[in-house]
Design an enzyme around this catalytic site. Structure first.
Site, PDB file in Angstrom:
ATOM      1  CB  THR A 138       4.458 -11.198   2.630  1.00 26.06           C
ATOM      2  OG1 THR A 138       3.703 -10.330   1.783  1.00 26.06           O
ATOM      3  CG2 THR A 138       4.230 -10.798   4.072  1.00 26.06           C
ATOM      4  CG  ASP A 190       7.314   0.304   2.184  1.00 23.86           C
ATOM      5  OD1 ASP A 190       6.098   0.573   2.194  1.00 23.86           O
ATOM      6  OD2 ASP A 190       7.888  -0.361   3.067  1.00 23.86           O
ATOM      7  CE1 TYR A 199      -5.758  -7.504   5.014  1.00 24.42           C
ATOM      8  CE2 TYR A 199      -7.640  -8.891   5.560  1.00 24.42           C
ATOM      9  CZ  TYR A 199      -6.728  -8.419   4.643  1.00 24.42           C
ATOM     10  OH  TYR A 199      -6.784  -8.851   3.345  1.00 24.42           O
TER      11      TYR A 199
END
Ligand code: UDP
Length: 307
Positions: free
Chosen positions: A35, A51, A139
């Site tokens: 993002t 990552d 989340y």
């Protein structure tokens, strides 16, 4: 001072990097650009396109680092409801990887970006840190267990950690892609206004949020990295103590509105920031309406005054 900012190409992370580079730190960014954006990367920082799910690729970066600001995450509620496995890998496994790498390298302190979503719906307001966590999405759960991991790592490995629970962060560089899954309400409304569309209000618009400016969030991180009062996994609210209804947000931005689908979500957030004041000496400085006016100018939204 050598620092790492995970998610340093993202909305909040890139502001964090700018502040650290500005004060003369050697800053290392870890970001996979899921993002984040290349144009947000500060040219004075060292970029590692890695990552956080891949421990072996990130671990060597932590050697000789004194502060870690862990912001990398798949940072939204609705996408985590659609795909809880991917958000678990990034938010939970990724956080464990970052903590282990920091522990192994003997990092001085790790500041974790936690989320006010951990509160879910509470019976009383304002929200304070001792309330039971009531996550309402994968989340929220993942960000909450990240806090527990930080505290546990402080307890069993002695690494200094502190968790900052952000409340609805807004400001320059937030995504204004009105249809983007990672957009939040202010960015969505600005994007809609900039493209001449009506702002999509979730009924009935009286639900309210405690909106916190990104510059204040950066200051909270800087204070948390230095304060002698924290380092044992403390959880600290970072908000303003004021709440604005979505209808008011639309009114401040100005323009037509349209109703969209209702959501399963908390009705109201309002935060108690006593702990941030006491432990960090932090208080918010950006007034909501001034923050929005600045964004409107940046997005080219001007009020048309009839003469
Ligand atoms: N919201 C809205 N229109 C939108 C997106 C969001 O009215 O297009 C509302 C949403 O229902 C919530 C508030 O704005 O009450 C904040 O939503 P956001 O997704 O920004 O953050 P959340 O607090 O849900 O994490």
């Amino acid at each position: 001072m050598k620092s790492i900012v995970t998610g340093g190409a993202g909305f909040i992370g890139s502001h964090m990097v700018d502040a650290l580079v500005g004060r003369g730190d050697e800053v290392h960014i870890i970001d996979n650009f899921s993002t984040g954006k290349r144009e947000y990367v500060n040219s004075g920082a060292v970029l590692h396109e890695k990552d956080i799910r891949d421990f072996d690729s990130i671990a060597p970066i932590f050697h000789g680092v004194s502060k870690v600001f862990h912001l990398a995450a798949l940072a939204r509620v609705q996408p985590s409801i659609k795909d809880p496995c991917t958000s678990h890998d990034v938010n939970s496994k990724g956080t464990t990887n970052v903590l282990v790498a920091a522990r192994d390298a003997g990092v001085g302190r790790l500041v974790y970006s936690a989320s006010s979503s951990a509160y879910g719906n509470q019976d009383t307001l304002p929200l304070h840190e001792e309330m039971e966590a009531r996550p309402m999405s994968p989340y929220a759960l993942q960000k909450y267990t990240g806090e527990l991991s930080c505290r546990l790592f402080s307890q069993i490995y002695g690494i200094e950690t502190v968790s900052l629970r952000y409340f609805n962060v807004y400001g320059p560089r937030q995504t204004t892609e009105a249809d983007g899954v990672y957009a939040t309400v202010i960015g969505i409304f600005l994007g809609q206004r900039a493209s001449g569309r009506a702002m999509t209000v979730v009924p009935d618009g009286t639900q309210s949020r405690d909106f916190t400016h990104v510059r204040d969030v950066v200051r909270a991180n800087l204070f948390a990295a230095e304060s002698p009062n924290v380092g044992k996994g403390e959880v600290i609210n970072i908000g303003t103590g004021k709440t604005y209804a979505i209808n008011e947000v639309a009114a401040v931005i100005g323009g037509p509105t349209v109703w969209v689908e209702p959501r399963l979500e908390p009705k109201r957030t309002l935060v108690d920031i006593t702990k941030a004041k006491e432990l960090l000496g932090w208080e918010p400085t950006v007034d909501f309406k001034e923050g929005i006016e600045e964004l409107k100018k940046m997005c080219g939204i001007v009020l048309v005054v009839s003469v």
